[in-house]
Motif scaffolding. Structure first.
Motif, PDB file in Angstrom:
ATOM      1  N   ALA A  82       6.359  15.824  -8.057  1.00 26.04           N
ATOM      2  CA  ALA A  82       6.156  14.839  -7.003  1.00 26.04           C
ATOM      3  C   ALA A  82       4.957  15.250  -6.173  1.00 26.04           C
ATOM      4  N   ILE A  83       4.388  14.259  -5.509  1.00 21.46           N
ATOM      5  CA  ILE A  83       3.204  14.511  -4.693  1.00 21.46           C
ATOM      6  C   ILE A  83       3.327  13.748  -3.386  1.00 21.46           C
ATOM      7  N   ARG A  84       3.031  14.473  -2.311  1.00 23.46           N
ATOM      8  CA  ARG A  84       3.090  13.851  -0.988  1.00 23.46           C
ATOM      9  C   ARG A  84       1.873  12.986  -0.735  1.00 23.46           C
ATOM     10  N   ASP A 112      -0.269  13.438   1.446  1.00 26.34           N
ATOM     11  CA  ASP A 112      -1.416  14.291   1.768  1.00 26.34           C
ATOM     12  C   ASP A 112      -1.856  15.138   0.570  1.00 26.34           C
ATOM     13  N   GLY A 113      -1.215  14.932  -0.577  1.00 25.10           N
ATOM     14  CA  GLY A 113      -1.649  15.619  -1.790  1.00 25.10           C
ATOM     15  C   GLY A 113      -0.891  16.889  -2.135  1.00 25.10           C
ATOM     16  N   VAL A 114       0.027  17.331  -1.304  1.00 21.74           N
ATOM     17  CA  VAL A 114       0.818  18.525  -1.622  1.00 21.74           C
ATOM     18  C   VAL A 114       1.735  18.202  -2.793  1.00 21.74           C
ATOM     19  N   ARG A 115       1.780  19.135  -3.753  1.00 17.55           N
ATOM     20  CA  ARG A 115       2.494  18.897  -5.013  1.00 17.55           C
ATOM     21  C   ARG A 115       3.747  19.758  -5.127  1.00 17.55           C
ATOM     22  N   TYR A 116       4.722  19.237  -5.826  1.00 24.37           N
ATOM     23  CA  TYR A 116       5.967  19.951  -6.108  1.00 24.37           C
ATOM     24  C   TYR A 116       6.264  19.793  -7.598  1.00 24.37           C
ATOM     25  N   TYR A 117       6.784  20.882  -8.208  1.00 25.89           N
ATOM     26  CA  TYR A 117       7.070  20.863  -9.642  1.00 25.89           C
ATOM     27  C   TYR A 117       8.427  21.478  -9.945  1.00 25.89           C
ATOM     28  N   ALA A 118       9.042  20.977 -10.996  1.00 26.41           N
ATOM     29  CA  ALA A 118      10.201  21.654 -11.545  1.00 26.41           C
ATOM     30  C   ALA A 118       9.735  22.949 -12.201  1.00 26.41           C
ATOM     31  N   GLU A 119      10.595  23.953 -12.185  1.00 27.68           N
ATOM     32  CA  GLU A 119      10.225  25.249 -12.767  1.00 27.68           C
ATOM     33  C   GLU A 119       9.862  25.122 -14.238  1.00 27.68           C
ATOM     34  N   SER A 120      10.519  24.220 -14.921  1.00 32.18           N
ATOM     35  CA  SER A 120      10.325  24.095 -16.366  1.00 32.18           C
ATOM     36  C   SER A 120       8.941  23.567 -16.749  1.00 32.18           C
ATOM     37  N   VAL A 121       8.219  22.978 -15.802  1.00 35.48           N
ATOM     38  CA  VAL A 121       6.910  22.406 -16.127  1.00 35.48           C
ATOM     39  C   VAL A 121       5.777  23.064 -15.362  1.00 35.48           C
ATOM     40  N   LYS A 122       6.085  23.970 -14.462  1.00 36.30           N
ATOM     41  CA  LYS A 122       5.040  24.636 -13.675  1.00 36.30           C
ATOM     42  C   LYS A 122       4.049  25.326 -14.590  1.00 36.30           C
ATOM     43  N   THR A 125       0.851  -1.190   0.000  1.00 35.38           N
ATOM     44  CA  THR A 125       0.000   0.000   0.000  1.00 35.38           C
ATOM     45  C   THR A 125       0.885   1.238   0.000  1.00 35.38           C
ATOM     46  N   PHE A 126       0.589   2.180  -0.916  1.00 34.04           N
ATOM     47  CA  PHE A 126       1.472   3.325  -1.105  1.00 34.04           C
ATOM     48  C   PHE A 126       0.871   4.636  -0.610  1.00 34.04           C
ATOM     49  N   SER A 127      -0.203   4.539   0.155  1.00 30.67           N
ATOM     50  CA  SER A 127      -0.868   5.768   0.590  1.00 30.67           C
ATOM     51  C   SER A 127       0.036   6.663   1.425  1.00 30.67           C
ATOM     52  N   SER A 128       1.025   6.108   2.105  1.00 28.68           N
ATOM     53  CA  SER A 128       1.930   6.921   2.927  1.00 28.68           C
ATOM     54  C   SER A 128       3.235   7.242   2.202  1.00 28.68           C
ATOM     55  N   TYR A 129       3.335   6.879   0.945  1.00 22.90           N
ATOM     56  CA  TYR A 129       4.541   7.099   0.162  1.00 22.90           C
ATOM     57  C   TYR A 129       4.439   8.388  -0.643  1.00 22.90           C
ATOM     58  N   ALA A 130       5.580   9.019  -0.875  1.00 23.90           N
ATOM     59  CA  ALA A 130       5.661  10.084  -1.862  1.00 23.90           C
ATOM     60  C   ALA A 130       5.831   9.433  -3.231  1.00 23.90           C
ATOM     61  N   MET A 131       5.223  10.048  -4.233  1.00 24.92           N
ATOM     62  CA  MET A 131       5.284   9.509  -5.588  1.00 24.92           C
ATOM     63  C   MET A 131       5.768  10.621  -6.514  1.00 24.92           C
ATOM     64  N   GLY A 132       6.645  10.273  -7.421  1.00 27.50           N
ATOM     65  CA  GLY A 132       7.222  11.307  -8.260  1.00 27.50           C
ATOM     66  C   GLY A 132       7.414  10.876  -9.695  1.00 27.50           C
ATOM     67  N   PRO A 166       9.130   5.933   0.659  1.00 21.86           N
ATOM     68  CA  PRO A 166       8.350   6.130   1.886  1.00 21.86           C
ATOM     69  C   PRO A 166       8.633   7.508   2.458  1.00 21.86           C
ATOM     70  N   GLY A 167       7.617   8.115   3.028  1.00 16.20           N
ATOM     71  CA  GLY A 167       7.809   9.389   3.697  1.00 16.20           C
ATOM     72  C   GLY A 167       7.673  10.590   2.787  1.00 16.20           C
ATOM     73  N   SER A 168       8.552  11.556   2.975  1.00 19.05           N
ATOM     74  CA  SER A 168       8.391  12.861   2.346  1.00 19.05           C
ATOM     75  C   SER A 168       8.868  12.869   0.900  1.00 19.05           C
TER      76      SER A 168
END
Length: 122
Positions: free
Chosen positions: A50-52, A54-64, A28-35, A99-101
């Motif tokens: 990547a997405i945490r 809890d749903g918080v998202r991170y992006y490279a500047e080139s794709v924002k 189960t990957f619900s507690s994993y970060a996925m990128g 796993p994690g952040s």
């Protein structure tokens, strides 16, 4: 064992869109970060998004503003919606989980998919 399988790559004209999917299995990957990372010919692998858990998202500047990462924990799946594609987005796109952040360095991710080719023609 953990397995990640990407799909959705292909050939698209500049300005077009593609949606990548990455289905994870083995736990189960619900507690994993996925990128998502990408690697163009002759270049190093680079962070895309990547997405945490809890749903918080991170992006490279080139794709924002053009790409959107999302996840469905019930399906153990992460998505990458890619709009306004440019020729410089051409690369092999791979998903990864840890796993994690969230992390933006590829060496921080333990599990990887095999990659899917995205080609954007001008």
């Amino acid at each position: 064992q953990v397995q990640l399988v990407e799909s959705g790559g292909g050939l698209v004209q500049a300005g077009g869109s593609l949606r990548l999917s990455c289905a994870a299995s083995g736990r189960t990957f619900s507690s994993y970060a996925m990128g998502w990372f990408r690697q163009a010919p002759g270049k190093e692998r680079e962070f895309v998004a990547a997405i945490r858990s809890d749903g918080v998202r991170y992006y490279a500047e080139s794709v924002k503003g053009r790409f959107t990462i999302s996840r469905d924990n019930a399906k153990n799946t992460v998505y990458l919606q890619m709009n306004s594609l440019k020729p410089e987005d051409t690369a092999v796109y791979s998903c990864a989980v840890r796993p994690g952040s969230v992390a933006t360095y590829s060496y921080d991710y333990k599990y990887w998919g095999q990659g899917t080719q995205v080609t954007v023609s001008s």
